[in-house]
Design a protein around this motif. Sequence first.
Motif, mmCIF file in Angstrom:
data_model
loop_
_atom_site.group_PDB
_atom_site.id
_atom_site.type_symbol
_atom_site.label_atom_id
_atom_site.label_comp_id
_atom_site.label_asym_id
_atom_site.label_seq_id
_atom_site.Cartn_x
_atom_site.Cartn_y
_atom_site.Cartn_z
ATOM 1 N N ARG A 417 6.692 -3.598 -30.271
ATOM 2 C CA ARG A 417 7.084 -2.541 -29.388
ATOM 3 C C ARG A 417 7.181 -1.076 -30.076
ATOM 4 N N LEU A 418 7.978 -0.701 -30.771
ATOM 5 C CA LEU A 418 8.745 0.943 -30.766
ATOM 6 C C LEU A 418 6.929 1.467 -31.611
ATOM 7 N N GLN A 419 6.307 0.194 -31.833
ATOM 8 C CA GLN A 419 4.825 1.285 -32.248
ATOM 9 C C GLN A 419 4.043 1.814 -31.349
ATOM 10 N N ASP A 424 2.995 6.291 -23.700
ATOM 11 C CA ASP A 424 3.236 6.219 -22.768
ATOM 12 C C ASP A 424 3.881 8.532 -22.947
ATOM 13 N N PHE A 425 3.436 8.848 -24.196
ATOM 14 C CA PHE A 425 4.204 10.068 -23.979
ATOM 15 C C PHE A 425 2.635 10.598 -24.839
ATOM 16 N N GLU A 426 1.738 10.703 -24.188
ATOM 17 C CA GLU A 426 0.264 10.902 -24.959
ATOM 18 C C GLU A 426 -0.076 12.249 -25.136
ATOM 19 N N PHE A 427 0.980 13.163 -24.447
ATOM 20 C CA PHE A 427 0.770 14.719 -24.977
ATOM 21 C C PHE A 427 1.628 15.279 -25.891
ATOM 22 N N ILE A 457 12.106 9.956 -24.325
ATOM 23 C CA ILE A 457 11.977 8.702 -24.879
ATOM 24 C C ILE A 457 12.212 7.964 -25.573
ATOM 25 N N ALA A 458 14.113 8.164 -25.865
ATOM 26 C CA ALA A 458 15.179 7.664 -26.212
ATOM 27 C C ALA A 458 15.099 6.090 -25.067
#
Length: 782
Positions: A417-419, A424-427, A457-458
Amino acid sequence: MKRKKLFWACIVLFSVYCVYLTAAVYENDFWGNILSPLLAFGAFGIVFLTSLELDWKQNRGRKCAWIFFSLSCLVWALADLTWVMYVAVFAEDPMESFFALNMYNFTNIFLFIGTGILCVRLLKRWNFIQLKIDTVSTAMAIGYLIWIVFLDKRTDFPEIVASVGWLGALSIFIDIMLLTLIFTTYFSVRKGKVAVYIMVMMFGIIIYAISDLIYFHFILADIYIPNSLVDAVSMLAFMLLAAGACKKRCMDKPTMGLEDYADVTSNVGLKKNFYLIVLVPIVAVAVEGLVLFDLFVFALIFAIREALSFYIQLAIKNEQLLLKEKEMNSILEDKIKERTKEIVQKNDELEYSSNHDPVTDLYNRNFIMKSLPQSVRNLKPNETVTFILLDIDRFKTINDMYGHDVGDQVLVELTNRLQSVDSDFEFIEKPILARVGGDEFAFVYRSFMAYDYAEKIANKILLRGSEPIAINQYLFRITASIGISIYPYDARDVKSLMRNSDIALNHAKVRGKNRCLSFNSELRDSIYRKNEIEILLKTMDYNEELEMFYQPQFRIYDKKLIGAEALIRWYSKSLGYISPAEFIPIAEEINIIPELGNWILNTVIHQIKEWNTIYGIDFKVGINISPKQLDYISFVNDLKQTMSESNVPPRLVDIEITESIAMEGEDRIKQVYSLFKGLGVSISMDDFGTGYSALSNLKYLPFEKIKIAKELIDAIAMDEYDMQIVKSIIELAKSLGILTIAEGVEYQEQFDILEKLGCDEIQGYLLGRPMAVDKFEEQFLK
Ligand code: C2E
Ligand code: CA
């Protein structure tokens, strides 16, 4: 033709040959003329049919050789027929006919071509110079032998050509070459056994050459008689060719041809050549008697041959040594290459395992410790390194309850999951994800990042991580806490970057877990304050800055004062008032609890003594004990000693131990119980209901009184659920004979409810705040 038929054909042929031989012995022209062509035709048939059997693609050379051998038989047969024609039809002497006489010479040519094909295929594999020397020396020796034996050392060569014709001279030359070819080849073959059929055929060809030479010898001496023994010997050669063919066809197993023995590239040594060296002079001596000059010629030929061979063999040996050395070098090189490859592979594996976690296959702490300084060093002016540290809340429980196997599977699933979070934050650049501890993971981002983005992100990480995880029949809902710190805002080096994430993480845990916290200025200030408190705690004078306050406790039904709780107060000269809720945990952390605890014990017990003496009452005071204090062996003794020194009966002392101690397990409770057993003091469970121990646990806990936590009391007037909990706590305690006291009662409403629920005692701002000794005396004791 079937093998059996061929075999019988051969037997018939040999039987006919016997008849022919008899005719030749008796020099019977009639039978000689009839049987000779018949036999030659028969040999042709057998040899030719054998040649047809050979596969053209696989045995091109051998097939050609066999065809030429069969042609030699055919030519002989045709020559015989021509001979018969001259005798029977034209009634002429064939010896006078050029045509009849010279047809036989073509046999030599075909034989020579066939033998040549067989031998040359073999000879060309060998060292060429040595072969030349062998051939020349053999040819010279055989030629010289033939010259002395068959040509009677004639020196007038034109006369020879005149008497045998130029085709005859060619035939003599071919005979010498045939012998040379066969002997050279035979003596050069050094490995394995030559197949019998080849030996038979070669023997046949040798016989042919010799009989042919005898024939020319007779011609030159003018003593030749047609259909005599010499012709029978020639015919024997064809019989042997046929026998060889038959033998080859009748062999069950496919055997090797002559060239199959030529697995050695140079004819080093030629041991069999010795036989030739001995054989040729012996033949010469046997035929011509001991002629020293001839022996000298033979010796000379072989001496030159040996001398040249010696040097050539030396060169060949050197070449072979060189080749061998090269071969060994290349083997060695291959080995070294292989070994190097292995070592590189091993190193790679070692490197991999030293940088990776075996359970999740993520990077490990070691890798982070190595790579982070590099990331920081190579940072561009606008970039940051964000270190997000995640710790699973209460992971230990999963390991303890379900075993490490399940724990590991949970970690692997969580890793997956963490990977997926960074998708979701491609940029932003893909982070380095590592497992840096048992239940700790780290995300390292190298790009520009602000706190709010890192927190975004966290939070995403927390969200992904909290999705239920199914392992076997279990479903886990895990939560985690996260600490964030960013280089260069929060730290000047890698170590403090990691440490600050850890600090932020710990604060996230303290603030209730399942959340993320950045190491921001607020946290920095709190850390700074904590450090300050730490220093002050270590250096302050207790008597100067500390004071004990007392909060009254009442019986509910008649509101009678039954005791008080001692609460510490600290008025720091530099920081002002500091709450015990803030400094007690720090004191625990820096291990000054024994000193501080003793100071409190002393102060409170002396106070009890003073009050009871002055006011003549039986006044009980509760003292808060930090769980850490119980770990000190001297604690109980100190308590006992202080009580006996001050002459305070133990029944006037109540020890408040927080409910969290029940979390540490049954053993810990038993230990606490045995500590105080027989001491006479009462024990209360502080802050009961804050969520740690189950109600049913109460019966195992040897407490006299439970203090219902303020958090529960706060809501009883508003929340039916909390009221029910308090109700059941009171009922259960009653059934077990344990007293209940409600903490933090601020309103009359709360008081009324508690009274209705049957709570025994009460403590709170409603009836009295914690206060200094003189104030307490003023208000309650006087
Ligand atoms: P605690 O043992 O739960 O103590 C009760 C806390 O509730 C006290 O806070 C008290 O002032 C407060 N309190 C009592 N009634 C009311 C009320 O009606 N409303 C409100 N809002 N608060 C009320 P305090 O004195 O700040 O102490 C905090 C904590 O520090 C204590 O919680 C105790 O765990 C610890 N502590 C205090 N004194 C000592 C001590 O001498 N030794 C040890 N080890 N810990 C102490
Ligand atoms: Ca307390």
